[in-house]
Design a protein around this motif. Structure first.
Motif, PDB file in Angstrom:
ATOM      1  N   TYR A  16       0.809  -1.210   0.000  1.00 44.43           N
ATOM      2  CA  TYR A  16       0.000   0.000   0.000  1.00 44.43           C
ATOM      3  C   TYR A  16       0.843   1.261   0.000  1.00 44.43           C
ATOM      4  CZ  TYR A  16      -3.794  -3.137   1.200  1.00 44.43           C
ATOM      5  OH  TYR A  16      -4.702  -4.150   1.186  1.00 44.43           O
ATOM      6  N   LEU A  17       1.972   1.258   0.692  1.00 40.45           N
ATOM      7  CA  LEU A  17       2.810   2.438   0.749  1.00 40.45           C
ATOM      8  C   LEU A  17       3.328   2.800  -0.636  1.00 40.45           C
ATOM      9  CD1 LEU A  17       3.941   4.521   2.689  1.00 40.45           C
ATOM     10  CD2 LEU A  17       5.951   3.071   2.943  1.00 40.45           C
ATOM     11  N   GLY A  18       3.708   1.807  -1.407  1.00 37.54           N
ATOM     12  CA  GLY A  18       4.148   2.052  -2.784  1.00 37.54           C
ATOM     13  C   GLY A  18       3.040   2.621  -3.638  1.00 37.54           C
ATOM     14  N   MET A  19       1.815   2.147  -3.416  1.00 41.60           N
ATOM     15  CA  MET A  19       0.673   2.676  -4.165  1.00 41.60           C
ATOM     16  C   MET A  19       0.451   4.145  -3.823  1.00 41.60           C
ATOM     17  SD  MET A  19      -3.386   1.912  -3.796  1.00 41.60           S
ATOM     18  CE  MET A  19      -3.323   2.653  -2.196  1.00 41.60           C
ATOM     19  N   TRP A  20       0.557   4.475  -2.536  1.00 34.96           N
ATOM     20  CA  TRP A  20       0.326   5.862  -2.120  1.00 34.96           C
ATOM     21  C   TRP A  20       1.423   6.786  -2.615  1.00 34.96           C
ATOM     22  CZ3 TRP A  20      -4.203   7.457  -1.199  1.00 34.96           C
ATOM     23  CH2 TRP A  20      -5.152   6.617  -0.619  1.00 34.96           C
ATOM     24  N   THR A  21       2.667   6.320  -2.646  1.00 32.97           N
ATOM     25  CA  THR A  21       3.726   7.176  -3.174  1.00 32.97           C
ATOM     26  C   THR A  21       3.570   7.364  -4.679  1.00 32.97           C
ATOM     27  OG1 THR A  21       5.227   5.295  -3.354  1.00 32.97           O
ATOM     28  CG2 THR A  21       5.392   6.645  -1.373  1.00 32.97           C
ATOM     29  N   TRP A  22       3.131   6.338  -5.372  1.00 28.57           N
ATOM     30  CA  TRP A  22       2.862   6.459  -6.809  1.00 28.57           C
ATOM     31  C   TRP A  22       1.747   7.485  -7.042  1.00 28.57           C
ATOM     32  CZ3 TRP A  22      -1.544   5.582  -9.690  1.00 28.57           C
ATOM     33  CH2 TRP A  22      -1.378   5.561 -11.069  1.00 28.57           C
ATOM     34  N   LEU A  23       0.681   7.380  -6.275  1.00 32.10           N
ATOM     35  CA  LEU A  23      -0.438   8.306  -6.409  1.00 32.10           C
ATOM     36  C   LEU A  23      -0.021   9.734  -6.034  1.00 32.10           C
ATOM     37  CD1 LEU A  23      -3.433   8.507  -7.106  1.00 32.10           C
ATOM     38  CD2 LEU A  23      -3.932   8.103  -4.697  1.00 32.10           C
ATOM     39  N   ARG A  79      10.145   0.135   1.927  1.00 32.08           N
ATOM     40  CA  ARG A  79       9.433   0.893   2.970  1.00 32.08           C
ATOM     41  C   ARG A  79      10.379   1.886   3.648  1.00 32.08           C
ATOM     42  NH1 ARG A  79       4.620   0.483   5.282  1.00 32.08           N
ATOM     43  NH2 ARG A  79       4.182  -1.394   4.117  1.00 32.08           N
ATOM     44  N   SER A  80      11.571   1.453   3.954  1.00 32.89           N
ATOM     45  CA  SER A  80      12.551   2.354   4.573  1.00 32.89           C
ATOM     46  C   SER A  80      12.917   3.489   3.624  1.00 32.89           C
ATOM     47  CB  SER A  80      13.813   1.580   4.944  1.00 32.89           C
ATOM     48  OG  SER A  80      13.516   0.588   5.877  1.00 32.89           O
ATOM     49  N   LEU A  81      13.010   3.164   2.347  1.00 29.64           N
ATOM     50  CA  LEU A  81      13.350   4.177   1.350  1.00 29.64           C
ATOM     51  C   LEU A  81      12.332   5.307   1.332  1.00 29.64           C
ATOM     52  CD1 LEU A  81      15.163   5.087  -1.002  1.00 29.64           C
ATOM     53  CD2 LEU A  81      13.700   3.710  -2.511  1.00 29.64           C
ATOM     54  N   VAL A  82      11.057   4.969   1.412  1.00 26.17           N
ATOM     55  CA  VAL A  82      10.008   5.989   1.420  1.00 26.17           C
ATOM     56  C   VAL A  82      10.204   6.930   2.600  1.00 26.17           C
ATOM     57  CG1 VAL A  82       7.540   6.385   1.714  1.00 26.17           C
ATOM     58  CG2 VAL A  82       8.324   4.614   0.158  1.00 26.17           C
ATOM     59  N   TRP A  83      10.467   6.384   3.769  1.00 28.97           N
ATOM     60  CA  TRP A  83      10.608   7.227   4.961  1.00 28.97           C
ATOM     61  C   TRP A  83      11.924   7.998   4.958  1.00 28.97           C
ATOM     62  CZ3 TRP A  83       6.206   8.339   6.511  1.00 28.97           C
ATOM     63  CH2 TRP A  83       5.179   7.406   6.513  1.00 28.97           C
ATOM     64  N   ILE A  84      12.978   7.419   4.433  1.00 28.71           N
ATOM     65  CA  ILE A  84      14.247   8.143   4.317  1.00 28.71           C
ATOM     66  C   ILE A  84      14.098   9.309   3.348  1.00 28.71           C
ATOM     67  CG2 ILE A  84      16.611   7.956   3.421  1.00 28.71           C
ATOM     68  CD1 ILE A  84      16.616   5.073   4.583  1.00 28.71           C
ATOM     69  N   LEU A  85      13.456   9.077   2.214  1.00 24.82           N
ATOM     70  CA  LEU A  85      13.259  10.152   1.247  1.00 24.82           C
ATOM     71  C   LEU A  85      12.300  11.218   1.774  1.00 24.82           C
ATOM     72  CD1 LEU A  85      13.170   8.141  -2.083  1.00 24.82           C
ATOM     73  CD2 LEU A  85      14.953   9.716  -1.295  1.00 24.82           C
TER      74      LEU A  85
END
Length: 101
Positions: A16-23, A79-85
């Motif tokens: 889901y996190l990948g979907m939300w970052t894509w959106l 998941r860590s990448l999203v939060w680091i970025l």
């Protein structure tokens, strides 16, 4: 009859996190199409500059995430990448907003 199955990542958790970052990246692209001409008309408006800076950084961080995952970053790091970025984007935003405003 065709059977529909859910495809989960190797971790077994839905992505889901990948979907939300894509959106988020798609929405930020649309916002940029609106904000950049608005900024061109009102270059000294502080709220416009705030919005442009924020949306550009969100869009850039999401783009960096896409590039790193396309280059084969291991799935366990997504998941860590999203939060680091997100943290990097916040630091960059605060730096430019408070020290270069």
């Amino acid at each position: 009859m065709m059977q529909i199955t859910s495809r989960l990542p190797a971790s077994g958790k839905p992505a889901y996190l990948g979907m939300w970052t894509w959106l988020t990246q798609r929405v930020s692209a649309i916002l940029l199409l609106i904000l950049l001409p608005w900024h061109w008309v009102n270059p000294y408006s502080r709220p416009v500059r705030f919005a442009v800076l924020l949306v550009v950084i969100v869009h850039a961080m999401a783009g960096i995430r896409v590039m790193l995952t396309d280059f084969g970053l291991a799935e366990r790091w997504h998941r860590s990448l999203v939060w680091i970025l997100t943290a990097c984007g916040l630091v960059i935003f605060l730096y430019f907003w408070f020290w270069h405003a």
